[in-house]
Design a protein around this motif. Structure first.
Motif, short mmCIF file in Angstrom:
data_model
loop_
_atom_site.label_atom_id
_atom_site.label_comp_id
_atom_site.label_asym_id
_atom_site.label_seq_id
_atom_site.Cartn_x
_atom_site.Cartn_y
_atom_site.Cartn_z
N THR A 11 0.79 -1.27 0.00
CA THR A 11 0.00 -0.11 0.05
C THR A 11 0.63 1.38 0.02
O THR A 11 0.25 2.47 -0.20
CB THR A 11 -1.07 -0.02 1.17
N THR A 12 2.15 1.24 0.13
CA THR A 12 2.91 2.32 0.43
C THR A 12 4.48 2.14 -0.08
O THR A 12 4.73 1.15 -0.09
CB THR A 12 2.71 2.88 1.76
N ASP A 13 5.03 3.16 -0.38
CA ASP A 13 6.54 3.13 -0.82
C ASP A 13 7.30 3.60 0.38
O ASP A 13 8.51 3.76 0.11
CB ASP A 13 6.75 4.05 -2.13
N ARG A 14 6.81 3.87 1.52
CA ARG A 14 7.39 4.10 2.63
C ARG A 14 8.60 3.35 3.15
O ARG A 14 8.19 2.29 3.00
CB ARG A 14 6.49 4.71 3.84
N ILE A 15 9.72 3.87 3.58
CA ILE A 15 10.83 3.04 3.89
C ILE A 15 10.94 3.16 5.32
O ILE A 15 10.93 1.95 6.18
CB ILE A 15 12.23 3.74 3.42
N PHE A 16 10.79 4.33 6.26
CA PHE A 16 10.84 4.27 7.64
C PHE A 16 9.62 4.29 8.34
O PHE A 16 9.14 5.23 8.53
CB PHE A 16 11.66 5.70 7.92
N GLY A 61 3.81 -7.56 11.72
CA GLY A 61 2.92 -7.92 10.83
C GLY A 61 1.76 -7.21 11.50
O GLY A 61 0.88 -6.64 10.68
N LYS A 62 1.39 -7.30 12.74
CA LYS A 62 0.14 -6.71 13.41
C LYS A 62 0.23 -5.29 13.27
O LYS A 62 -0.53 -4.56 12.99
CB LYS A 62 0.20 -7.01 15.14
N LEU A 63 1.22 -4.64 13.59
CA LEU A 63 1.67 -3.18 13.52
C LEU A 63 1.46 -2.61 12.00
O LEU A 63 0.69 -1.45 11.89
CB LEU A 63 2.96 -2.86 14.14
N ASN A 68 -1.71 1.08 9.18
CA ASN A 68 -1.74 0.99 7.86
C ASN A 68 -0.27 1.23 7.13
O ASN A 68 -0.07 2.24 6.38
CB ASN A 68 -2.72 1.90 7.31
N GLN A 69 0.39 0.47 7.61
CA GLN A 69 2.01 0.71 7.26
C GLN A 69 2.60 -0.43 6.60
O GLN A 69 4.00 -0.65 6.56
CB GLN A 69 2.86 1.18 8.44
N THR A 70 1.76 -1.19 5.66
CA THR A 70 2.26 -2.18 4.71
C THR A 70 2.91 -1.61 3.65
O THR A 70 2.65 -0.64 3.08
CB THR A 70 1.00 -2.87 4.25
N LEU A 73 9.07 -2.43 0.88
CA LEU A 73 10.30 -2.74 1.62
C LEU A 73 9.95 -3.80 2.79
O LEU A 73 10.64 -4.85 2.82
CB LEU A 73 10.93 -1.54 2.21
N GLY A 74 8.76 -3.50 3.39
CA GLY A 74 8.50 -4.51 4.51
C GLY A 74 8.03 -5.78 3.81
O GLY A 74 8.35 -7.00 4.40
N ALA A 75 7.51 -5.89 2.56
CA ALA A 75 7.18 -7.06 1.87
C ALA A 75 8.55 -8.12 1.46
O ALA A 75 8.29 -9.13 1.36
CB ALA A 75 6.33 -6.95 0.68
N ILE A 76 9.62 -7.31 1.66
CA ILE A 76 10.95 -8.00 1.10
C ILE A 76 11.60 -8.31 2.45
O ILE A 76 12.19 -9.45 2.77
CB ILE A 76 11.92 -7.15 0.47
N LEU A 77 11.65 -7.45 3.32
CA LEU A 77 12.51 -7.52 4.71
C LEU A 77 11.91 -8.67 5.46
O LEU A 77 12.62 -9.47 6.16
CB LEU A 77 12.34 -6.24 5.43
N ASP A 78 10.66 -8.62 5.59
CA ASP A 78 10.00 -9.54 6.75
C ASP A 78 10.37 -11.04 6.33
O ASP A 78 10.80 -12.06 7.21
CB ASP A 78 8.46 -9.63 6.91
N PRO A 79 9.97 -11.47 4.97
CA PRO A 79 10.08 -13.00 4.62
C PRO A 79 11.68 -13.00 4.59
O PRO A 79 12.29 -14.20 4.96
CB PRO A 79 9.57 -13.12 3.39
N LEU A 80 12.50 -12.17 4.29
CA LEU A 80 14.06 -12.08 4.05
C LEU A 80 14.56 -12.56 5.66
O LEU A 80 15.34 -13.51 5.67
CB LEU A 80 14.71 -10.83 3.75
N ALA A 81 14.21 -11.77 6.53
CA ALA A 81 14.52 -12.08 7.93
C ALA A 81 14.16 -13.55 8.34
O ALA A 81 14.98 -14.45 8.85
CB ALA A 81 13.82 -11.09 9.02
N ASP A 82 12.83 -13.90 8.14
CA ASP A 82 12.32 -15.34 8.41
C ASP A 82 13.30 -16.53 7.57
O ASP A 82 13.68 -17.40 8.51
CB ASP A 82 11.05 -15.53 7.91
N ARG A 83 13.60 -16.22 6.41
CA ARG A 83 14.36 -17.38 5.74
C ARG A 83 15.88 -17.30 6.33
O ARG A 83 16.38 -18.26 6.40
CB ARG A 83 14.31 -16.79 4.28
#
Length: 203
Positions: A11-16, A61-63, A68-70, A73-83
């Protein structure tokens, strides 16, 4: 998280954002965890890193949804950290003789097999197959098993109680991990069978 599950809505291109900061902290915790566990053998501090990783994984994920901060970058970082954690923790544990090396081979081999299936899925115009709740349960069990197994190291009464719990979670998580792999392979086979391969320029 299941490695090949569908990514959350972007939903957003925000980084921070708060979730992204948590994911970055989880990633930064990987080398710290390895140094504490393998170099200095400070198991208690390494356990704190694992506990923080598990809490932040749930919290980001909850936050993301609550605030509304999906983000992309988050879609990349979260699974990257998991893996990354699912890769380094079994190897580090086997290195310290907490778990046998054949467990590492099963866990990493499973992920490697699923990763090889990605091109077949995408060649049929599908980015990812639907989220597997069994896959989430498998990862959940494993991510709880590892801290419990680490807490079981030692000769205290607490360690003696934690040891069978940790290994029970590990066995259950491995079973679900392999079962979800079989289910995913069946889905890939059906997708390939019933969907023609897309021309290269349409992928």
């Amino acid at each position: 998280m299941d490695e090949l599950a569908a990514e959350p809505a972007i939903t957003t291109d925000r980084i921070f954002t708060v979730p992204n900061v948590l994911s970055l902290m989880r990633l930064a915790g990987v080398p710290i965890f390895l140094v504490l566990l393998l170099v200095y053998e400070l198991d208690g501090w390494a356990l704190i890193i694992l506990v923080f990783s598990g809490i932040s994984d749930w919290l980001d994920g909850k936050l993301a949804r609550l605030l509304n901060q999906t983000s992309k970058l988050g879609a990349i970082l979260d699974p990257l950290a998991d893996r990354l954690y699912m890769f380094v923790i079994p190897i580090a544990f086997a290195w310290r003789d907490f778990i046998p090396w054949w467990v590492v081979a099963i866990l990493i081999g499973r992920d490697a097999i699923l990763a090889c299936m990605v091109p077949f899925v995408r060649s049929r115009g599908v980015d990812a197959l639907p989220v597997s709740y069994l896959g989430k349960a498998a990862t959940f069990a494993l991510m709880y098993a590892f801290p419990v197994i680490l807490a079981a190291q030692g000769t205290t009464a607490f360690a003696a109680v934690m040891d069978p719990i940790g290994h029970a979670l590990l066995i259950w998580g491995m079973f679900l991990y392999l079962w979800t792999m079989l289910l995913y392979l069946v889905q890939v086979r059906l997708l390939v069978k019933h969907n023609p391969r897309l021309p290269k320029h349409k992928r």
